[in-house]
Motif scaffolding. Structure first.
Motif, mmCIF file in Angstrom:
data_model
loop_
_atom_site.group_PDB
_atom_site.id
_atom_site.type_symbol
_atom_site.label_atom_id
_atom_site.label_comp_id
_atom_site.label_asym_id
_atom_site.label_seq_id
_atom_site.Cartn_x
_atom_site.Cartn_y
_atom_site.Cartn_z
ATOM 1 N N VAL A 178 0.809 -1.221 0.000
ATOM 2 C CA VAL A 178 0.000 0.000 0.000
ATOM 3 C C VAL A 178 0.846 1.277 0.000
ATOM 4 N N GLY A 179 2.076 1.203 0.494
ATOM 5 C CA GLY A 179 2.924 2.383 0.518
ATOM 6 C C GLY A 179 3.796 2.554 -0.714
ATOM 7 N N GLU A 180 3.664 1.631 -1.682
ATOM 8 C CA GLU A 180 4.497 1.721 -2.886
ATOM 9 C C GLU A 180 4.130 2.929 -3.744
ATOM 10 N N LYS A 181 5.098 3.413 -4.494
ATOM 11 C CA LYS A 181 4.871 4.560 -5.372
ATOM 12 C C LYS A 181 4.497 4.146 -6.793
ATOM 13 N N GLU A 182 4.633 2.875 -7.120
ATOM 14 C CA GLU A 182 4.330 2.393 -8.470
ATOM 15 C C GLU A 182 2.838 2.575 -8.779
ATOM 16 N N PHE A 183 2.549 3.305 -9.850
ATOM 17 C CA PHE A 183 1.167 3.611 -10.231
ATOM 18 C C PHE A 183 0.323 2.353 -10.373
ATOM 19 N N PHE A 184 0.849 1.329 -11.052
ATOM 20 C CA PHE A 184 0.038 0.149 -11.354
ATOM 21 C C PHE A 184 -0.241 -0.701 -10.109
ATOM 22 N N ILE A 185 0.568 -0.555 -9.076
ATOM 23 C CA ILE A 185 0.270 -1.206 -7.803
ATOM 24 C C ILE A 185 -0.809 -0.423 -7.065
ATOM 25 N N ARG A 186 -0.630 0.872 -6.991
ATOM 26 C CA ARG A 186 -1.630 1.717 -6.332
ATOM 27 C C ARG A 186 -3.001 1.570 -6.984
ATOM 28 N N LYS A 187 -3.012 1.542 -8.298
ATOM 29 C CA LYS A 187 -4.262 1.414 -9.037
ATOM 30 C C LYS A 187 -4.911 0.057 -8.776
ATOM 31 N N ALA A 188 -4.136 -1.001 -8.747
ATOM 32 C CA ALA A 188 -4.685 -2.345 -8.543
ATOM 33 C C ALA A 188 -5.331 -2.478 -7.166
ATOM 34 N N ILE A 189 -4.667 -1.958 -6.130
ATOM 35 C CA ILE A 189 -5.248 -2.029 -4.789
ATOM 36 C C ILE A 189 -6.583 -1.289 -4.761
ATOM 37 N N GLY A 190 -6.602 -0.099 -5.334
ATOM 38 C CA GLY A 190 -7.839 0.677 -5.362
ATOM 39 C C GLY A 190 -8.935 0.007 -6.175
ATOM 40 N N TRP A 191 -8.556 -0.613 -7.279
ATOM 41 C CA TRP A 191 -9.517 -1.292 -8.153
ATOM 42 C C TRP A 191 -10.208 -2.435 -7.415
ATOM 43 N N VAL A 192 -9.412 -3.259 -6.741
ATOM 44 C CA VAL A 192 -9.997 -4.378 -6.005
ATOM 45 C C VAL A 192 -10.897 -3.870 -4.885
ATOM 46 N N LEU A 193 -10.431 -2.893 -4.121
ATOM 47 C CA LEU A 193 -11.242 -2.351 -3.027
ATOM 48 C C LEU A 193 -12.540 -1.744 -3.549
#
Length: 246
Positions: A178-193
């Motif tokens: 959750v603390g990563e700066k990578e856009f595609f990680i941030r986006k994936a967490i938000g997408w699932v939630l």
């Protein structure tokens, strides 16, 4: 018929429905070094469907050999039709085929292939054998390649979206990322939630609340989109307060 001949047949069919203008646009949009034929999703899936109907002799092993042969070619549409073939034959795949999926993920380098592989090929295997798959996904979640880390979450998305799946498993992965700066990680967490919140808003709210001091604005916007207004605004206010203290 050998895999190289089948690749040639598929390429001819794809070029027959490709669009050169679309190819230029897709290549630019995805910022890819690959060649593009310019086949839209619907006709590409139609080619895959007709091809498998014409070749009932293609069994599990032949399918995987064909997919590997297609991915040797530096052509986006050939890689995409390989995913479409796997999508249509997920019932023939076994949990061990996640090894092939992982190899394809590592060589995708774009969300357009990664997300399709996750939600349409890996996800049915994860749902079919969740305990075995959990160990694979846990390993993926710790990989250096952020596309593989993204896949560890998105392979769970269809089941979670439907109100099933293992939210605790997803949350354990997302908590580490959750603390990563990578856009595609941030986006994936938000997408699932976001998708979880449509059926189980309390789960999405609790995750965001527990990680409000780490979560990015992108993840918060995506993940809270369908939460009740009071919860959504409360989370965003706490997030603003965190930022103002920096």
């Amino acid at each position: 018929m050998s895999a190289p001949h089948l690749v040639e047949e598929l390429e001819r069919k794809l070029r027959g429905v490709g669009d050169s203008e679309r190819a230029v646009g897709a290549k630019a949009y995805l910022k890819s070094d690959l060649e593009f034929i310019g086949v839209a999703a619907k006709p590409l899936r139609a080619v895959a469907r007709a091809f498998l109907a014409d070749h009932p002799e293609i069994d599990h092993d032949a399918l995987l050999a064909l997919v590997r042969a297609l991915w040797l070619r530096p052509v986006h549409d050939l890689k995409a039709v390989a995913v479409a073939l796997l999508e249509r034959r997920t019932g023939d795949l076994v949990i061990g085929d996640l090894d092939l999926v992982e190899d394809l993920l590592r060589r995708s380098h774009t969300w357009a292939l990664v997300d399709w592989l996750c939600t349409k090929v890996a996800a049915p295997l994860v749902e079919r054998e969740p305990e075995t798959a959990a160990a694979v996904l846990d390993r993926w979640s710790r990989e250096e390649d952020f596309w593989v880390r993204r896949a560890s979450m998105l392979a769970q998305l269809p089941a979670l979206r439907a109100g099933g799946g293992d939210f605790e498993l997803f949350a354990s992965f997302a908590s580490r990322m959750v603390g990563e700066k990578e856009f595609f990680i941030r986006k994936a967490i938000g997408w699932v939630l976001r998708d979880v919140s449509k059926k189980r808003p309390d789960l999405a709210f609790a995750f965001l609340s527990n990680h409000i001091h780490e979560v990015s604005g992108l993840t918060l916007r995506e993940g809270s989109k369908y939460l009740p207004a009071e919860q959504r605004e409360g989370l965003r206010e706490r997030h603003r307060q965190r930022k103002s203290r920096r």
